[in-house]
Write an enzyme that holds these catalytic residues in place. Structure first.
Site, mmCIF file in Angstrom:
data_model
loop_
_atom_site.group_PDB
_atom_site.id
_atom_site.type_symbol
_atom_site.label_atom_id
_atom_site.label_comp_id
_atom_site.label_asym_id
_atom_site.label_seq_id
_atom_site.Cartn_x
_atom_site.Cartn_y
_atom_site.Cartn_z
ATOM 1 N N CYS A 1 50.879 58.321 14.053
ATOM 2 C CA CYS A 1 50.698 56.914 14.406
ATOM 3 C C CYS A 1 51.102 56.659 15.851
ATOM 4 O O CYS A 1 52.295 56.600 16.168
ATOM 5 C CB CYS A 1 51.512 56.031 13.447
ATOM 6 S SG CYS A 1 51.340 54.274 13.814
ATOM 7 N N CYS B 1 52.888 53.285 16.450
ATOM 8 C CA CYS B 1 54.278 53.264 15.964
ATOM 9 C C CYS B 1 55.195 54.058 16.903
ATOM 10 O O CYS B 1 56.281 53.616 17.244
ATOM 11 C CB CYS B 1 54.388 53.900 14.577
ATOM 12 S SG CYS B 1 53.085 53.475 13.436
ATOM 13 N N ASP B 2 54.752 55.240 17.311
ATOM 14 C CA ASP B 2 55.662 56.176 17.981
ATOM 15 C C ASP B 2 55.346 56.432 19.454
ATOM 16 O O ASP B 2 56.120 57.104 20.136
ATOM 17 C CB ASP B 2 55.645 57.525 17.240
ATOM 18 C CG ASP B 2 56.101 57.371 15.796
ATOM 19 O OD1 ASP B 2 56.916 56.459 15.535
ATOM 20 O OD2 ASP B 2 55.644 58.144 14.935
#
Ligand code: FAD
Ligand code: NAP
Length: 312
Positions: free
Chosen positions: A135, A138-139
């Site tokens: 992701c 997200c990261d």
């Protein structure tokens, strides 16, 4: 007993919920184990849903209004992980919830979607969440001004590589072939980005690191082994459909499935079991697009309403 149980709250499940409640069904519950929205909420951008006011907005922003609209028309979200679907002797359905409880429903729409597949290289599991990610939204920020790698040659890999290039100092796209599955325009856009370097006909042999996380990747390339010293790798190597809930105790499925493990449906999204419908990425030949999942959900809801009507 519920009129309709919808399992999954992505674009397919939410659209099904909207059509079913707005169409007059009273007792409709959407079982979703997380926040409604589905996998598109992990996407950095979406620009191919007709009518978007802001093409290129994040998947999370794009989906943020869908649940409120469904809720307005009476859809109930039950926060639950569904572990099975069974048919009762009277042809109604039992929805098995994690923890042992169950719910009964006259009809069911399965819209459980899909999840990222693991690539299978050495060290992938060991460093998952500590340098290996699926992701970018997200990261990605953890790699601000650092070099990262992306594995895969599909739409997700190339789109997310472009997104990561806005954050990281450099993005290596590692792909096992010379040709790309991703849309040519997307590949073209990535090729024009000077922060992106393509390493084609290459695979990841091994991820290595220490207690603090990933330190690099050993690649098998056309020129031989290459040591890519990156603290992060994003793997986008396709999807597995979430069909476990349709498996019976003996390992067979409750309904007919395709070779790839998707539900075999007709044009009404009806499975081989009357009253059991499937919509979105989980159904056979799904093009895996938000607009298709949403359309499927609407079709499945209309079909489920006709089916419930036919029971009277
Ligand atoms: P999903 O979105 O997968 O939703 C399924 C839902 O079911 C999930 O919320 C999940 O939590 C829930 N669920 C699963 N199992 C259970 C269970 N047992 N119990 C309870 N709940 C359960 N498509 C586009 O059209 N344009 C794009 O630009 C685009 N970009 C993408 C970028 C990324 C990074 C990804 C991963 C996908 C992208 N897609 C895009 C594809 C698109 O997201 C999917 O095709 C679409 O989300 C499928 O919708 P769905 O409702 O079938 O399933
Ligand atoms: P995908 O299209 O299946 O592509 C997966 C990629 O990973 C392929 O390039 C594949 O290589 C590679 N791969 C598979 N297994 C591998 C392994 N073990 N090791 C290394 N590489 C591996 O998956 P996706 O990109 O996630 O897309 C899934 C679906 O969602 C598609 O239908 C896609 O069109 C859709 N989607 C659409 C959009 C959009 O419309 N903008 C955005 C994202 C996703 P090969 O090519 O050699 O097989």
């Amino acid at each position: 007993m519920l009129d309709l149980a919808i399992i999954g709250g992505g674009p397919a499940g939410l659209s099904a919920g909207l059509y079913a409640t707005r169409g007059g069904l009273k007792n409709v519950v959407m079982f979703e184990k997380g926040e409604p929205g589905g996998q598109i909420t992990s996407s950095s951008e979406i620009e191919n849903y007709p009518g978007q006011k802001s093409p290129g907005e994040s998947g999370f922003d794009f989906m943020s209004t869908w649940w409120a609209q469904c809720s307005h028309f009476g859809l109930v979200h039950k926060w639950a992980n569904i572990v099975g679907v069974r048919q009762n002797a009277d042809k109604s359905f039992e929805i098995l919830l994690e923890g042992g409880k169950s719910e009964q429903a006259k009809a069911v729409i399965v819209a459980t979607g899909s999840v990222p597949r693991r690539a299978g290289f050495k060290g992938e599991d060991e460093f998952f969440g500590r340098g290996v990610s699926t992701c970018a939204t997200c990261d990605g920020f953890f790699y601000k001004n650092k070099e990262v790698a992306v594995l895969g040659g599909g739409d997700t890999a190339i789109e997310e590589a472009i997104y990561l290039a806005n954050i990281a100092s450099k993005v290596y796209v590692i792909h096992r072939r010379e040709e790309f599955r991703a849309a040519p325009t997307t590949v073209q856009k990535a090729r024009q980005n000077e922060k992106i370097e393509f390493i084609t006909s290459a695979t990841i042999k091994e991820a290595y690191g220490d207690k603090s996380g990933l330190n690099g990747l050993i690649l098998n390339t056309k020129e031989g082994e290459r040591d890519l010293k990156v603290p992060g790798v994003f793997t986008f190597v396709g999807l597995n459909v979430n069909n476990e809930i349709l498996k019976l105790e003996d390992g067979s499925f409750i309904c007919k499935m395709s070779e790839g493990g998707q539900v075999d449906v007709d044009l009404k999204m009806q499975s081989s079991v009357p009253g059991l419908f499937a919509a979105g990425d989980i159904r056979k030949d799904a093009p895996k697009q938000v607009i298709v999942a949403a359309g499927d959900g609407a079709v499945a809801a209309l079909s489920a309403m006709s089916y419930i009507e036919s029971l009277h």
